[in-house]
Design an enzyme around this catalytic site. Structure first.
Site, PDB file in Angstrom:
ATOM      1  N   TYR A  62       0.839  -1.199   0.000  1.00 40.22           N
ATOM      2  CA  TYR A  62       0.000   0.000   0.000  1.00 40.22           C
ATOM      3  C   TYR A  62       0.877   1.253   0.000  1.00 40.22           C
ATOM      4  CZ  TYR A  62      -4.144  -2.857   1.047  1.00 40.22           C
ATOM      5  OH  TYR A  62      -5.168  -3.772   1.012  1.00 40.22           O
ATOM      6  N   HIS A 133      -1.667 -12.233   0.437  1.00 42.99           N
ATOM      7  CA  HIS A 133      -2.459 -11.248  -0.279  1.00 42.99           C
ATOM      8  C   HIS A 133      -3.174 -11.798  -1.510  1.00 42.99           C
ATOM      9  CE1 HIS A 133      -2.503  -6.594  -0.999  1.00 42.99           C
ATOM     10  NE2 HIS A 133      -3.685  -7.134  -1.153  1.00 42.99           N
ATOM     11  N   ARG A 134      -2.522 -12.606  -2.286  1.00 40.17           N
ATOM     12  CA  ARG A 134      -3.106 -13.160  -3.507  1.00 40.17           C
ATOM     13  C   ARG A 134      -2.640 -14.602  -3.690  1.00 40.17           C
ATOM     14  NH1 ARG A 134      -7.166 -10.486  -6.580  1.00 40.17           N
ATOM     15  NH2 ARG A 134      -6.968  -8.248  -6.171  1.00 40.17           N
ATOM     16  N   GLY A 284     -12.436   1.516   3.382  1.00 40.65           N
ATOM     17  CA  GLY A 284     -11.192   1.903   2.742  1.00 40.65           C
ATOM     18  C   GLY A 284     -11.042   3.378   2.455  1.00 40.65           C
TER      19      GLY A 284
END
Length: 320
Positions: A62, A133-134, A284
């Site tokens: 991020y 994360h993925r 978010g």
């Protein structure tokens, strides 16, 4: 509303809402964090705390690490803040560079190296939850388990979860782990209905035009069966339901908000909270006012009729 995760022999109080920190830390380039960025982050974090948020969600990518760095600066400036928050971060995405394409990496070396960077930027010695994360096509569950075991033994990570994984991937990974995966974070909102559709329209002859739903078959059920916390990123749908004139679904959101004398944001989150899977919406937005507009979500109990009215209108077609 209290939300606890059954993490092994003890419970961790994480609350019903999550604040996602992706909007903090300035731009996505190489510019250093500024005092303006720190002030913006402080306002957003205080707004989240004001509405009862306890769990703050990060990822090493991020703002290219600056979201964690600016949060770490807040922790340094307010020594009492660490005791008020739970910290969650993610790893596994690697950006393209001069030598490599963008890729996913859940190798043991990358996981452990990533966690060291996360801790350094956050200026802490421990995070409560680490998410993968993925899905990495080259993931080896035993290798992930070894990395997590070392991180846990070193006191760097409390618990392991995943993000954007379907039921089969979680089941495969779990075979190598001695502790349960505790979280799966996936995109879910009135604008992203694939995971819900997977359980309601799997026998719909028109589902071929909605291929995303097939991939999520059994994912919500797996989480409920195994006591896993589902988190919904993108829960506010990037603001597309804020204007009642924008769509039929936005008009319904507005009407229900007026009926309950609350905000459209609260309705969007209450719709997720109403699901029996106990979904945690991830907020978010970096806008403090918009964060506070979510305050009523945990107090708003939508009826079955309201829930389905929102769902079917957002789908844009009747259920089969």
């Amino acid at each position: 509303m209290t939300r606890t995760l059954p993490l092994n022999a003890h419970l961790i109080d994480v609350g019903p809402l999550v604040y996602g920190c992706m909007a903090l830390g300035g731009d996505w380039g190489g510019a250093p964090v500024t005092e303006t960025d720190i002030a913006h982050a402080h306002a957003a974090v205080e707004a989240a705390l004001d509405i009862g948020v306890k769990l703050f969600d990060h990822a090493d990518i991020y703002r290219r690490g600056k979201a964690e760095a600016v949060f770490g600066e807040l922790l340094k400036r307010d020594p009492g803040l660490r005791a008020r928050v739970r910290l969650q971060s993610k790893c596994g995405i690697r950006f393209a560079d001069e030598a490599n394409v963008g890729r996913y990496d859940l190798s043991a070396d990358h996981i452990e190296h990533s966690v060291d960077g996360i801790l350094r930027r956050l200026a802490v010695e421990h995070i409560d939850i680490l998410l993968l994360h993925r899905p990495d096509a080259l993931m080896e569950p035993a290798e992930v388990a070894r990395a997590f075991g070392r991180l846990k033994a070193a006191g760097k990570v409390g618990h392991l979860g995943v993000s954007n994984m379907h039921a089969g991937q979680m089941r495969w990974l779990q075979t190598a782990l001695s502790e349960p995966l505790v979280v799966n974070q996936l995109e879910l909102s009135l604008a992203k209905l694939d995971a819900i559709d997977a359980g309601t329209t799997f026998n719909d002859p028109q589902v071929g035009s909605r291929p995303g739903s097939i991939a999520w078959a059994g994912t919500l059920e797996y989480a409920q069966q195994h006591g896993m916390q589902l988190q919904a990123w993108g829960s506010l749908a990037q603001g597309r339901f804020n204007d009642p004139a924008a769509s039929a679904a936005a008009q319904v959101v507005h009407e229900i908000a007026e009926t309950h004398r609350t905000t459209s944001n609260a309705v969007l989150l209450a719709w997720l909270l109403r699901h029996p899977a106990g979904i945690q919406p991830v907020i978010g937005s970096g806008n403090a006012e918009r964060i506070r507009a979510c305050a009523d979500a945990t107090r708003l109990q939508l009826s079955r009729d309201e829930w389905y009215r929102l769902y079917v209108t957002a789908r844009g077609q009747a259920l089969p």
